[in-house]
Scaffold this active site. Structure first.
Site, mmCIF file in Angstrom:
data_model
loop_
_atom_site.group_PDB
_atom_site.id
_atom_site.type_symbol
_atom_site.label_atom_id
_atom_site.label_comp_id
_atom_site.label_asym_id
_atom_site.label_seq_id
_atom_site.Cartn_x
_atom_site.Cartn_y
_atom_site.Cartn_z
ATOM 1 C CE LYS A 79 14.715 3.685 6.495
ATOM 2 N NZ LYS A 79 14.107 2.895 7.605
ATOM 3 C CG PHE A 88 10.125 3.700 12.183
ATOM 4 C CD1 PHE A 88 9.065 3.934 11.322
ATOM 5 C CD2 PHE A 88 10.124 2.523 12.921
ATOM 6 C CE1 PHE A 88 8.030 3.030 11.186
ATOM 7 C CE2 PHE A 88 9.090 1.608 12.800
ATOM 8 C CZ PHE A 88 8.042 1.859 11.923
ATOM 9 C CD GLU A 96 7.994 -0.993 -2.915
ATOM 10 O OE1 GLU A 96 7.160 -0.224 -2.404
ATOM 11 O OE2 GLU A 96 7.940 -2.224 -2.786
ATOM 12 C CG ASP A 97 6.616 2.550 0.198
ATOM 13 O OD1 ASP A 97 6.954 1.484 -0.355
ATOM 14 O OD2 ASP A 97 6.175 2.577 1.350
ATOM 15 N NE ARG A 101 -0.890 2.118 4.982
ATOM 16 C CZ ARG A 101 0.153 1.327 4.712
ATOM 17 N NH1 ARG A 101 1.155 1.786 3.998
ATOM 18 N NH2 ARG A 101 0.197 0.091 5.168
ATOM 19 C CG ASP A 145 14.479 -1.412 5.271
ATOM 20 O OD1 ASP A 145 15.672 -1.433 5.552
ATOM 21 O OD2 ASP A 145 13.587 -1.228 6.118
ATOM 22 C CG ASP A 155 2.215 1.174 7.610
ATOM 23 O OD1 ASP A 155 3.171 0.962 6.847
ATOM 24 O OD2 ASP A 155 1.723 0.282 8.339
ATOM 25 C CE LYS A 179 -3.195 -2.272 3.209
ATOM 26 N NZ LYS A 179 -3.686 -2.225 4.625
ATOM 27 N N GLY A 180 2.100 1.120 0.482
ATOM 28 C CA GLY A 180 2.926 2.300 0.788
ATOM 29 C C GLY A 180 3.175 3.265 -0.351
HETATM 30 C C1 PRP Z 1 7.551 -1.901 2.532
HETATM 31 C C2 PRP Z 1 7.857 -1.237 1.203
HETATM 32 C C3 PRP Z 1 8.525 -2.326 0.417
HETATM 33 C C4 PRP Z 1 9.215 -3.141 1.478
HETATM 34 C C5 PRP Z 1 10.657 -2.764 1.490
HETATM 35 O O1 PRP Z 1 6.322 -2.542 2.426
HETATM 36 O O2 PRP Z 1 6.705 -0.761 0.572
HETATM 37 O O3 PRP Z 1 7.585 -3.105 -0.293
HETATM 38 O O4 PRP Z 1 8.615 -2.837 2.736
HETATM 39 O O5 PRP Z 1 11.365 -3.549 2.412
HETATM 40 P P1 PRP Z 1 12.565 -4.495 1.979
HETATM 41 O O6 PRP Z 1 13.460 -3.730 1.025
HETATM 42 O O7 PRP Z 1 13.253 -4.784 3.304
HETATM 43 O O8 PRP Z 1 12.009 -5.728 1.358
HETATM 44 P P2 PRP Z 1 5.470 -3.015 3.693
HETATM 45 O O9 PRP Z 1 5.733 -4.471 3.896
HETATM 46 O O10 PRP Z 1 5.746 -2.100 4.843
HETATM 47 O O11 PRP Z 1 3.977 -2.895 3.204
HETATM 48 P P3 PRP Z 1 3.071 -1.592 2.874
HETATM 49 O O12 PRP Z 1 3.678 -0.947 1.637
HETATM 50 O O13 PRP Z 1 1.708 -2.163 2.595
HETATM 51 O O14 PRP Z 1 3.083 -0.663 4.055
#
Ligand code: PRP
Length: 188
Positions: free
Chosen positions: A139, A160, A107-108, A173, A111, A167, A52-53
């Site tokens: 990051k 964070f 993508e948002d 959000r 990580d 979120d 969703k991000g």
């Molecule tokens: C977040 C973000 C990426 C993922 C990145 O999604 O949107 O999809 O984590 O992390 P990574 O590089 O360690 O794999 P999240 O699981 O928080 O879901 P959301 O977008 O629905 O909040």
């Protein structure tokens, strides 16, 4: 009665500081969209929002893209290391056949890199013409697998962050800026 302008800039009580204002984000999103306009000139990309991000970033970005495009949505989560036992759980798949298509993943945040590492592998197995990634935030110091997005709006420190689609426990959000969450919120 509070003025609208005040509501937009007022800092949420759970936010330590504003990392990126709505104005800063908007300016950078426009710049990155201009790069994408060059890349996809004369083509018809399928722009994929990873729920969703990235939903707010996605809706802002596509409004600055000026070629004919199509959109689709996908929801995924990733477990483990992409190079070894990496597993991608697809909770909502694309409805578009991407064979022969130019796919742009929106993508948002990147990580560990596991989600996009696994997602790119999955989409590449469906024979697209190309797959590119645009991320709002990166990051790099958290990376566990090799994952270099083609386009990045902002490289950030390991803090964070919430807002502008992102979120903590499904909250925040809707903040119109990206803020650093107070430690007391997630350490309690
Ligand atoms: C977040 C973000 C990426 C993922 C990145 O999604 O949107 O999809 O984590 O992390 P990574 O590089 O360690 O794999 P999240 O699981 O928080 O879901 P959301 O977008 O629905 O909040």
């Amino acid at each position: 009665m509070k003025e609208v302008a005040m509501n937009q800039t007022e800092i949420n009580e759970n936010v330590e500081r504003v990392m990126l204002s709505g104005e800063q984000i908007g300016k950078r999103v426009k710049e990155v969209a201009a790069q994408l306009n060059k890349l996809y000139e004369g083509r018809r990309p399928l722009v994929v929002c990873i729920l969703k991000g990235s939903v707010i970033f996605f809706t802002d970005l596509i409004r600055h893209m000026d070629m004919p495009l199509e959109i689709d949505f996908m929801a995924v989560s990733s477990y483990g290391n992409g190079t070894k036992s990496g597993q991608l759980k697809v909770t909502k798949d694309l409805t578009t056949d991407i064979s022969g298509r130019d796919v742009l993943i929106v993508e948002d945040i990147i990580d560990s890199g596991n989600t996009l590492y696994n997602l790119k592998k999955l989409l590449n197995s469906r024979s697209p013409a190309s797959v590119n990634i645009v991320t709002l935030l990166d990051k790099p110091e958290r990376r566990e697998v090799p994952m270099e997005p083609e386009y990045t709006c902002f490289v950030i420190e390991d803090e964070f962050v919430v807002g502008y689609g992102m979120d903590y426990a499904e909250e925040f959000r809707n903040l119109p800026y990206i803020g650093v969450l107070k430690r007391s919120v997630y350490e309690k």
